[in-house]
Design a protein around this motif. Structure first.
Motif, PDB file in Angstrom:
ATOM      1  N   VAL A   1      21.567  21.484  42.686  1.00  0.00           N
ATOM      2  CA  VAL A   1      21.382  20.196  42.023  1.00  0.00           C
ATOM      3  C   VAL A   1      22.453  20.031  40.954  1.00  0.00           C
ATOM      4  N   ILE A   2      23.280  19.010  41.119  1.00  0.00           N
ATOM      5  CA  ILE A   2      24.443  18.770  40.265  1.00  0.00           C
ATOM      6  C   ILE A   2      24.252  17.446  39.531  1.00  0.00           C
ATOM      7  N   GLU A   3      24.642  17.418  38.268  1.00  0.00           N
ATOM      8  CA  GLU A   3      24.650  16.168  37.503  1.00  0.00           C
ATOM      9  C   GLU A   3      26.065  15.898  37.014  1.00  0.00           C
ATOM     10  N   VAL A   4      26.558  14.705  37.296  1.00  0.00           N
ATOM     11  CA  VAL A   4      27.848  14.245  36.774  1.00  0.00           C
ATOM     12  C   VAL A   4      27.567  13.081  35.832  1.00  0.00           C
ATOM     13  N   ALA A   5      28.036  13.208  34.587  1.00  0.00           N
ATOM     14  CA  ALA A   5      27.743  12.220  33.547  1.00  0.00           C
ATOM     15  C   ALA A   5      29.042  11.639  33.002  1.00  0.00           C
ATOM     16  N   PRO A   6      29.501  10.520  33.540  1.00  0.00           N
ATOM     17  CA  PRO A   6      30.749   9.933  33.051  1.00  0.00           C
ATOM     18  C   PRO A   6      30.539   9.114  31.775  1.00  0.00           C
TER      19      PRO A   6
ATOM     20  N   THR B   1      15.665  11.104  46.909  1.00  0.00           N
ATOM     21  CA  THR B   1      15.457  12.550  46.813  1.00  0.00           C
ATOM     22  C   THR B   1      14.192  12.963  47.545  1.00  0.00           C
ATOM     23  N   ARG B   2      13.110  12.256  47.310  1.00  0.00           N
ATOM     24  CA  ARG B   2      11.842  12.573  47.975  1.00  0.00           C
ATOM     25  C   ARG B   2      11.979  12.486  49.490  1.00  0.00           C
TER      26      ARG B   2
ATOM     27  N   ALA C   1      14.408  18.699  36.139  1.00  0.00           N
ATOM     28  CA  ALA C   1      13.167  19.202  36.737  1.00  0.00           C
ATOM     29  C   ALA C   1      13.392  19.579  38.199  1.00  0.00           C
ATOM     30  N   LEU C   2      14.149  18.743  38.903  1.00  0.00           N
ATOM     31  CA  LEU C   2      14.423  18.992  40.320  1.00  0.00           C
ATOM     32  C   LEU C   2      15.140  20.324  40.508  1.00  0.00           C
ATOM     33  N   ARG C   3      16.097  20.608  39.643  1.00  0.00           N
ATOM     34  CA  ARG C   3      16.839  21.869  39.760  1.00  0.00           C
ATOM     35  C   ARG C   3      15.890  23.065  39.647  1.00  0.00           C
TER      36      ARG C   3
END
Length: 263
Positions: free
Chosen positions: A187-192, A129-130, A175-177
């Protein structure tokens, strides 16, 4: 999107083909996501350590192999430099690399297991990301998708290290979002939940028999392709649509603690 079914090209409003960097692309969800985005018409840099597997993926899909150890900052920076030198920009960073090691209680935790989990799930995500944030910001419509886990939502016995690592990755994502919304970075999070892939449980437990028991009696756990389909859907949506958090489980996993198993 233009092209025939066999020659699909995913473009931005200016007609430029979209570019994605997908980590963890040598196996499992990362590989399936790289395949899916290629099928959707993206230029895909497939990132993982195992160069031979990336070459095979490249031959099959046209993905660009980019052998990189995401625990090595210098290799991550070299990856960024290569992508930007070859393409000039990047549209999506898909952080799939991760993994779990061991099922020890916190009281019996092994430093090397916890260090591995934080290196690949947290520090690796941070490094990628950085490295790519300036280009994603300059792009004007950048996307970052981080693959976390339902382990970030609910702790369980024997999962302390993985719970901690995935919770930290979730906090990083949140935090990034907040930090990057002003730069129009989605900024998307997918949590399977329970996903049956060839290597995840095997690497965690170190034994094929033990790995098979994780899914015993569960007729339809999620597959890598299931998760890849959701990841691709999220990044293919119009850029102003941000699916902040997508939690996905098989129907048989009603909750982290309740799994329906057939006898």
């Amino acid at each position: 999107m233009t092209g025939t079914a066999a020659e699909v090209i995913k473009t931005n409003d200016d007609g430029r083909q979209l570019i994605a960097v997908v980590t963890g692309a040598s196996t499992g969800i990362g590989e399936a996501t790289a395949r899916r985005l290629r099928a959707d018409g993206w230029i895909v840099y497939a990132v993982a350590r195992r160069a031979e597997r990336l070459e095979a993926l490249a031959q099959e899909t046209g993905a660009i192999p980019a052998a990189t150890d995401i625990t090595d900052p210098a290799q991550v920076e070299a990856l960024r430099d290569r992508v930007l030198q070859e393409r000039g920009t990047v549209d999506a960073l898909v952080n799939v690399s991760g993994g779990a090691r061991g099922t020890d209680s916190v009281g019996q935790a092994k430093d090397q297991d916890w260090e591995f989990m934080f290196e690949v799930n947290v520090m690796g995500t941070m490094r990628l990301t950085r490295a790519f944030l300036p280009a994603l910001s300059e792009n004007g419509e950048g996307t970052i998708l981080n693959l976390t886990s339902t382990a970030a939502e609910h702790a369980y016995e024997g999962g302390g290290g993985y719970n901690a690592a995935k919770s930290a990755q979730r906090a990083l994502t949140q935090a990034l979002r907040l930090e990057e919304a002003e730069h129009n970075i989605r900024v998307i999070e997918v949590a399977p939940g329970m996903v049956r892939t060839p290597e995840f449980s095997l690497r965690r437990l170190g034994d094929q028999g033990a790995a098979d028991k994780v899914y015993a009696g569960v007729s339809k756990p999620l597959t890598a392709e299931d998760v890849a389909g959701v990841c691709a859907y999220a990044v293919n949506l119009p850029h102003h649509v941000d699916l902040d958090l997508i939690t996905m489980r098989p129907v048989a996993q009603a909750a982290q603690h309740k799994v329906i198993r057939e006898s």
